[in-house]
Design an enzyme around this catalytic site. Structure first.
Site, PDB file in Angstrom:
ATOM      1  N   SER A   8      87.401  12.373 -41.497  1.00  0.00           N
ATOM      2  CA  SER A   8      88.375  11.499 -40.872  1.00  0.00           C
ATOM      3  C   SER A   8      89.588  12.334 -40.439  1.00  0.00           C
ATOM      4  O   SER A   8      89.424  13.366 -39.799  1.00  0.00           O
ATOM      5  CB  SER A   8      88.748  10.368 -41.837  1.00  0.00           C
TER       6      SER A   8
ATOM      7  N   ASP B   1      80.025   4.650 -36.562  1.00  0.00           N
ATOM      8  CA  ASP B   1      81.437   4.812 -36.901  1.00  0.00           C
ATOM      9  C   ASP B   1      82.307   4.650 -35.655  1.00  0.00           C
ATOM     10  O   ASP B   1      82.166   5.414 -34.702  1.00  0.00           O
ATOM     11  CB  ASP B   1      81.651   6.200 -37.513  1.00  0.00           C
TER      12      ASP B   1
ATOM     13  N   HIS C   3      81.004   6.111 -41.220  1.00  0.00           N
ATOM     14  CA  HIS C   3      82.143   7.023 -41.307  1.00  0.00           C
ATOM     15  C   HIS C   3      81.970   8.011 -42.461  1.00  0.00           C
ATOM     16  O   HIS C   3      81.822   7.617 -43.620  1.00  0.00           O
ATOM     17  CB  HIS C   3      83.412   6.190 -41.524  1.00  0.00           C
TER      18      HIS C   3
END
Length: 438
Positions: free
Chosen positions: A142, A374, A395
């Site tokens: 991320s 994602d 994700h």
């Protein structure tokens, strides 16, 4: 703190060694004398001295814990490559606090975080007697994945390669594309969605909007456990965004929890025995609502206002959620909480893209790994040269420990990552003595 010995803390078979490093509060102003203590962990369980590489796992918008060096794909890669494992917590998140324990948000930025990384790299090189050109590979997921890619971009003499998982390297103010991906997932039978599910979700949020516009606010407050009826425009916008987050989270983290998945969500939203689509929405919100960490949420909001944007608006027919989820509403938080006007947010996002290169950073030896499910993959380098796009994956799914039910595409991506990670330094390191005190 004394360095680890074999079999002791941080030694073979022991728990990771926890340490802290005194970092400049501002790396770019040598007249600023204040500092902060940044936490890190090191594990030498798999390290093949002296030539084994260093795998550095970066923290992002939440605190870290020693467990990040005990399980997960990075740990498995460390085992396979004989690596010294390290994890560095992001400044101000978790236990890495500033002077007096309260963060001075002027010094919270990705640029300061990258400078922290460079200082940490030099510290470990000295403390563990490594060669200056020892192989270092950065990993992150991320926001931390973007940091890993940017570390390779900005410090190619310090970082040999990077693996950036679910990394949004392109900043964007209006991230309407997030909800487009969520919408497609809710209608996708391969992950448990269906066109019927998407229609039910859209009908439920249309009914919620009708109640908000019709001033049936006391009932909405009861249905969604609000502290008070959402009479102010900002309250209605925040409520609509929070309810949409339940669906966004189920897509983004599909299957991390058995009950929190596209399939489970769509079963609930298409169950006629639960009443109208609106009543199903109320029930799903109560079942899947997750509490948000207040402190970390404020810190991350500041970074979005000053660097990234990332505001998922719902402004067109492709979005099934509330029309109260507007860009204006989300930008108003920057002004209300930090005094940052929308024009300054836009200027900050433009600078971030200019500084790092947006979706086309001028670097190499960076592997971008993304899940097609994602929503963040649309801001990353997903597929093509330098990237892996994993069908049906969510994700940061590649970073999780392997599970028996992992799809073949995810297992293949992990194998591909292992093949891409460099094993040896550019030149032979000097012999490694016992580590000096940290």
């Amino acid at each position: 703190m004394a360095g680890p010995g074999a079999g002791g803390p941080g030694g073979r078979g022991g728990a990771p060694l926890e340490g802290s490093l005194l970092q400049p509060l501002d790396h770019f102003d040598r007249l600023e004398r204040r500092s902060l203590r940044q936490r890190y962990w090191i594990s030498r369980e798999f390290w093949q001295q002296p030539g084994g590489p260093v795998f550095l796992l970066l923290g992002g918008e939440s605190g870290l814990a020693p467990g990040v060096l005990s399980r997960g794909h990075v740990v498995e890669l460390g085992r396979a490559h004989g690596a010294l494992l390290a994890a560095l917590e992001h400044r101000f998140y978790g236990g890495s606090r500033g002077p007096g324990g309260d963060p001075d948000l002027r010094f919270l930025s990705s640029q300061q975080a990258l400078a922290d990384l460079a200082t940490f790299r030099l510290h470990v090189t000295s403390a563990w007697g490594l060669s200056p050109n020892h192989t270092w590979v950065c990993f992150g997921g991320s926001y931390a994945g973007a940091l890993a890619a940017w570390a390779r971009l900005k410090f190619p003499h310090l970082i040999s390669a990077a693996v950036a998982s679910s990394a949004p390297i392109r900043a964007q103010v209006d991230f309407a594309g997030y909800n487009h991906v969520v919408s497609a997932a809710l209608a996708d039978p391969t992950v448990g969605g269906s066109p019927e599910c998407l229609r039910a979700v859209a009908a439920a949020f249309a009914a919620l909007d009708g109640r908000l516009r019709g001033r049936r606010l006391a009932g909405v407050a009861r249905d969604f456990s609000s502290c008070r009826p959402p009479r102010e425009p900002g309250d209605r916008e925040l409520l609509a965004e929070n309810v949409a987050d339940v669906f966004a989270g189920a897509v983004q983290y599909n299957g991390y929890r058995p009950a929190d998945s596209v399939a489970a969500l769509c079963r609930a939203m298409t169950d006629g025995h639960r009443g109208s689509p609106y009543r199903r929405l109320v029930a799903v919100n109560k079942e899947l609502r997750r509490p948000k960490a207040g402190g970390s949420r404020r810190l991350w909001l500041f970074q979005t206002c000053t660097e990234f944007g990332f505001y998922p608006s719902c402004r067109d027919a492709a979005c099934p959620f509330s029309r109260f989820q507007t860009l204006r509403a989300q930008l108003s938080l920057c002004a209300d909480v930090f005094g940052i006007a929308p024009a300054r947010v836009r200027a900050a996002v433009a600078f971030t893209n200019a500084f790092y290169g947006a979706a086309h950073p001028g670097t190499h030896r960076v592997l971008f790994v993304n899940g097609a499910l994602d929503p963040w993959h649309v801001l990353s380098a997903a597929g093509g040269r330098g990237g892996l796009l994993i069908a049906g994956a969510s994700h940061c799914a590649d970073m999780a420990p392997p599970r028996p039910g992992d799809p073949p595409a995810l297992r293949a991506a992990r194998q591909g990552t292992q093949a891409c990670v460099p094993r040896t330094p550019v030149s032979a390191p000097t012999p490694v003595p016992s580590p000096r005190p940290l």
